[in-house]
Design an enzyme around this catalytic site. Structure first.
Site, PDB file in Angstrom:
ATOM      1  N   GLU A  52       0.833  -1.211   0.000  1.00  0.00           N
ATOM      2  CA  GLU A  52       0.000   0.000   0.000  1.00  0.00           C
ATOM      3  C   GLU A  52       0.863   1.254   0.000  1.00  0.00           C
ATOM      4  O   GLU A  52       1.921   1.286   0.620  1.00  0.00           O
ATOM      5  CB  GLU A  52      -0.888   0.013   1.244  1.00  0.00           C
ATOM      6  CG  GLU A  52      -1.903  -1.102   1.239  1.00  0.00           C
ATOM      7  CD  GLU A  52      -2.724  -1.147   2.522  1.00  0.00           C
ATOM      8  OE1 GLU A  52      -3.268  -2.215   2.823  1.00  0.00           O
ATOM      9  OE2 GLU A  52      -2.802  -0.114   3.223  1.00  0.00           O
ATOM     10  N   CYS A  87       3.254   8.320   1.564  1.00  0.00           N
ATOM     11  CA  CYS A  87       3.587   7.340   2.604  1.00  0.00           C
ATOM     12  C   CYS A  87       3.858   6.013   1.907  1.00  0.00           C
ATOM     13  O   CYS A  87       2.976   5.458   1.246  1.00  0.00           O
ATOM     14  CB  CYS A  87       2.404   7.226   3.566  1.00  0.00           C
ATOM     15  SG  CYS A  87       2.643   5.956   4.808  1.00  0.00           S
ATOM     16  N   CYS A 137       5.022  -7.492   7.811  1.00  0.00           N
ATOM     17  CA  CYS A 137       5.889  -6.997   8.879  1.00  0.00           C
ATOM     18  C   CYS A 137       6.046  -8.092   9.914  1.00  0.00           C
ATOM     19  O   CYS A 137       5.117  -8.857  10.152  1.00  0.00           O
ATOM     20  CB  CYS A 137       5.242  -5.766   9.523  1.00  0.00           C
ATOM     21  SG  CYS A 137       6.287  -4.972  10.755  1.00  0.00           S
ATOM     22  N   CYS A 177       3.125  -5.706  16.244  1.00  0.00           N
ATOM     23  CA  CYS A 177       2.401  -4.741  17.096  1.00  0.00           C
ATOM     24  C   CYS A 177       0.910  -5.110  17.126  1.00  0.00           C
ATOM     25  O   CYS A 177       0.305  -5.359  16.079  1.00  0.00           O
ATOM     26  CB  CYS A 177       2.579  -3.317  16.576  1.00  0.00           C
ATOM     27  SG  CYS A 177       4.303  -2.794  16.561  1.00  0.00           S
ATOM     28  N   CYS A 179      -1.856  -3.269  14.925  1.00  0.00           N
ATOM     29  CA  CYS A 179      -1.501  -2.960  13.537  1.00  0.00           C
ATOM     30  C   CYS A 179      -1.962  -4.064  12.580  1.00  0.00           C
ATOM     31  O   CYS A 179      -1.672  -5.244  12.788  1.00  0.00           O
ATOM     32  CB  CYS A 179       0.015  -2.778  13.439  1.00  0.00           C
ATOM     33  SG  CYS A 179       0.563  -2.417  11.770  1.00  0.00           S
ATOM     34  N   GLU A 227       8.664  -2.543   8.594  1.00  0.00           N
ATOM     35  CA  GLU A 227       9.535  -1.862   9.544  1.00  0.00           C
ATOM     36  C   GLU A 227      10.823  -1.487   8.793  1.00  0.00           C
ATOM     37  O   GLU A 227      11.638  -2.365   8.466  1.00  0.00           O
ATOM     38  CB  GLU A 227       9.813  -2.799  10.736  1.00  0.00           C
ATOM     39  CG  GLU A 227      10.948  -2.373  11.650  1.00  0.00           C
ATOM     40  CD  GLU A 227      10.870  -0.937  12.143  1.00  0.00           C
ATOM     41  OE1 GLU A 227       9.811  -0.495  12.612  1.00  0.00           O
ATOM     42  OE2 GLU A 227      11.898  -0.233  12.035  1.00  0.00           O
ATOM     43  N   LEU A 271       6.168   5.147  19.899  1.00  0.00           N
ATOM     44  CA  LEU A 271       6.361   4.863  21.322  1.00  0.00           C
ATOM     45  C   LEU A 271       5.110   4.208  21.912  1.00  0.00           C
ATOM     46  O   LEU A 271       5.171   3.122  22.452  1.00  0.00           O
ATOM     47  CB  LEU A 271       6.715   6.166  22.053  1.00  0.00           C
ATOM     48  CG  LEU A 271       7.190   6.018  23.486  1.00  0.00           C
ATOM     49  CD1 LEU A 271       8.444   5.178  23.587  1.00  0.00           C
ATOM     50  CD2 LEU A 271       7.424   7.399  24.114  1.00  0.00           C
ATOM     51  N   CYS A 318      -3.679   1.018   7.830  1.00  0.00           N
ATOM     52  CA  CYS A 318      -2.584   0.539   7.016  1.00  0.00           C
ATOM     53  C   CYS A 318      -2.487  -0.992   7.028  1.00  0.00           C
ATOM     54  O   CYS A 318      -2.450  -1.604   8.072  1.00  0.00           O
ATOM     55  CB  CYS A 318      -1.313   1.143   7.588  1.00  0.00           C
ATOM     56  SG  CYS A 318       0.017   0.996   6.483  1.00  0.00           S
TER      57      CYS A 318
HETATM   58  N1  SAH Z   1       7.111  -0.119  11.484  1.00  0.00           N
HETATM   59  C1  SAH Z   1       7.195   1.305  11.540  1.00  0.00           C
HETATM   60  C2  SAH Z   1       6.476   2.022  10.423  1.00  0.00           C
HETATM   61  C3  SAH Z   1       5.153   1.480   9.966  1.00  0.00           C
HETATM   62  S1  SAH Z   1       3.776   1.737  11.038  1.00  0.00           S
HETATM   63  C4  SAH Z   1       6.759   1.793  12.891  1.00  0.00           C
HETATM   64  O1  SAH Z   1       6.358   0.993  13.721  1.00  0.00           O
HETATM   65  O2  SAH Z   1       6.878   2.974  13.143  1.00  0.00           O
HETATM   66  C5  SAH Z   1       3.475   3.462  10.914  1.00  0.00           C
HETATM   67  C6  SAH Z   1       2.826   4.066  12.139  1.00  0.00           C
HETATM   68  O3  SAH Z   1       1.442   3.675  12.228  1.00  0.00           O
HETATM   69  C7  SAH Z   1       3.456   3.618  13.441  1.00  0.00           C
HETATM   70  O4  SAH Z   1       3.546   4.701  14.338  1.00  0.00           O
HETATM   71  C8  SAH Z   1       2.467   2.603  13.944  1.00  0.00           C
HETATM   72  O5  SAH Z   1       2.605   2.382  15.310  1.00  0.00           O
HETATM   73  C9  SAH Z   1       1.159   3.244  13.526  1.00  0.00           C
HETATM   74  N2  SAH Z   1       0.011   2.352  13.508  1.00  0.00           N
HETATM   75  C10 SAH Z   1      -0.069   1.085  13.086  1.00  0.00           C
HETATM   76  N3  SAH Z   1      -1.320   0.610  13.217  1.00  0.00           N
HETATM   77  C11 SAH Z   1      -2.054   1.612  13.721  1.00  0.00           C
HETATM   78  C12 SAH Z   1      -3.425   1.740  14.078  1.00  0.00           C
HETATM   79  N4  SAH Z   1      -4.284   0.730  13.968  1.00  0.00           N
HETATM   80  N5  SAH Z   1      -3.832   2.935  14.555  1.00  0.00           N
HETATM   81  C13 SAH Z   1      -2.960   3.974  14.676  1.00  0.00           C
HETATM   82  N6  SAH Z   1      -1.661   3.910  14.359  1.00  0.00           N
HETATM   83  C14 SAH Z   1      -1.211   2.737  13.904  1.00  0.00           C
END
Ligand code: SAH
Length: 352
Positions: A93, A106, A113, A117, A120, A161, A216, A333
């Site tokens: 995407e 973006c 990934c 998390c 996510c 990531e 964070l 995302c």
């Molecule tokens: N892996 C990297 C970049 C990709 S995620 C990272 O962790 O920063 C991009 C951003 O979207 C990150 O801050 C991630 O924590 C956030 N993110 C992912 N899923 C999300 C969700 N459901 N709601 C809000 N932010 C989210």
């Protein structure tokens, strides 16, 4: 012999290849400019290159285009979300956003990934492979063509990531900023990481000038480990030590991303802990409402983000609230990719 994607080659590597073909070195710069300045993605259209050299290039190299599988355009704010199909049938995407200062893109850095998390969508679909530098570049070039825009800012915040695909991301950034090519200023690039500490130190040494963003999402180790498994490998104290090093080595301010999640990280004591951690640091906090992911129950109550911003401000920490763009085309995302992959699996397509 399998063809090499020419967009993965640095100018130096292209020069070596062209000299090997018995041609003059300056031809490499011409080809490089066709690719990265004029963004002509077809050897036959490189009109000042001899037919013979074009033939040789054709034989050895390929240009892997991205195919638009889906294009969703927001009626609210012109945000465009692309689901691109890669040459091997995988999906990624890319999101185009319009701001007062220009267009920001973006991009994804991996297919899937492995960071896991909990909130996510990309993590739920799992990891397939790293993206090549050419596939990161192509997200820019194809989107510029498809939407007829010039991208001025870039965020590495899509699927994947970036620091888990460090070498390819670096090569991509070098290609992107090459003076003889696209000449894109890395000051206009933000890279977001969940916190792979050793790579933050490595990145600091490179002085690329980009903005480092840290996801964070919690200031307490037990809560953070719960939602972000990477915290079990590199905890908050190690992460912040690396961030302080990054700031002192590069002179650049860090952005901390914080998705405000009900019952997880938005209480008064969370604000106390976060402000305690960040006080005195050259940083800035970006608060985000959590995007709903089908399988997960994480949510952000109506005024929770502004309430938390107020709590932080009272404690002397400046926070901005991220504008939510493209809310009508929804899909946190990674969700489009998952949908496409499961549709395709029914058709015997990409296997993820
Ligand atoms: N892996 C990297 C970049 C990709 S995620 C990272 O962790 O920063 C991009 C951003 O979207 C990150 O801050 C991630 O924590 C956030 N993110 C992912 N899923 C999300 C969700 N459901 N709601 C809000 N932010 C989210």
């Amino acid at each position: 012999m399998e063809k090499v994607d020419i967009l993965n080659l640095s100018l130096q590597e292209l020069q070596d290849a062209i000299i090997e073909m018995g041609e003059k070195k300056f031809r490499a710069k011409q080809v490089f400019q066709w690719l990265h300045v004029k963004k002509v993605l077809d050897f036959d259209k490189m009109t000042d290159i001899s037919v013979q050299l074009r033939g040789q290039l054709q034989k050895k190299f390929c240009i892997n285009r991205l195919f638009v599988q889906k294009r969703l355009e927001s009626c609210i704010d012109n945000t465009v979300k692309y689901l691109y199909r890669l040459h091997d049938g995988n999906f990624i995407e890319t999101v185009l956003m319009e701001y007062s200062y220009g267009y920001s893109l973006c991009i994804s850095t991996q297919v899937g990934c492995r960071m896991g998390c909990g909130f996510c969508a990309s993590a739920i679909a799992g990891f397939v492979r790293n993206l090549e530098p050419s596939e990161m570049l192509m997200q820019i070039y194809e989107t510029e063509k498809n939407s007829d825009v010039k991208i001025s800012n870039l965020v590495l915040m899509g699927i994947g990531e970036p620091l888990d695909n460090f070498d390819n991301v670096l090569k991509f950034l070098n290609l992107l900023s090459n003076k003889d090519g696209n000449n894109f200023s890395l000051r206009h690039v933000s890279l977001s990481t969940c916190g792979i500490v050793p790579k933050i130190y490595e990145l600091a040494e490179l002085h690329l000038g980009l903005t480092l963003c840290i996801s964070l999402h919690s200031a307490g180790n037990s809560a953070r480990s719960e939602i972000m498994p990477v915290n079990r490998a590199y905890n908050i104290q190690e992460l912040l030590k690396a961030c302080r090093y990054y700031i002192s080595a590069t002179g650049r301010r860090i952005t901390f991303e914080y998705a405000v999640i009900d019952d997880v990280n938005s209480s008064d004591s969370d604000a106390d802990r976060l402000s305690g951690l960040l006080r005195g640091m050259n940083c800035h906090v970006n608060l985000i409402p959590v995007n709903k992911v089908r399988e997960r129950n994480y949510r952000t109550a109506k005024n929770a983000v502004s309430d938390f911003a107020e709590r932080l401000e009272k404690r002397g920490i400046n926070a901005t609230i991220r504008r939510t763009l493209g809310s009508d085309i929804e899909a946190a995302c990674g969700q489009l990719r998952r949908d496409a992959a499961s549709e395709n699996a029914w058709n015997g397509g990409a296997d993820i």
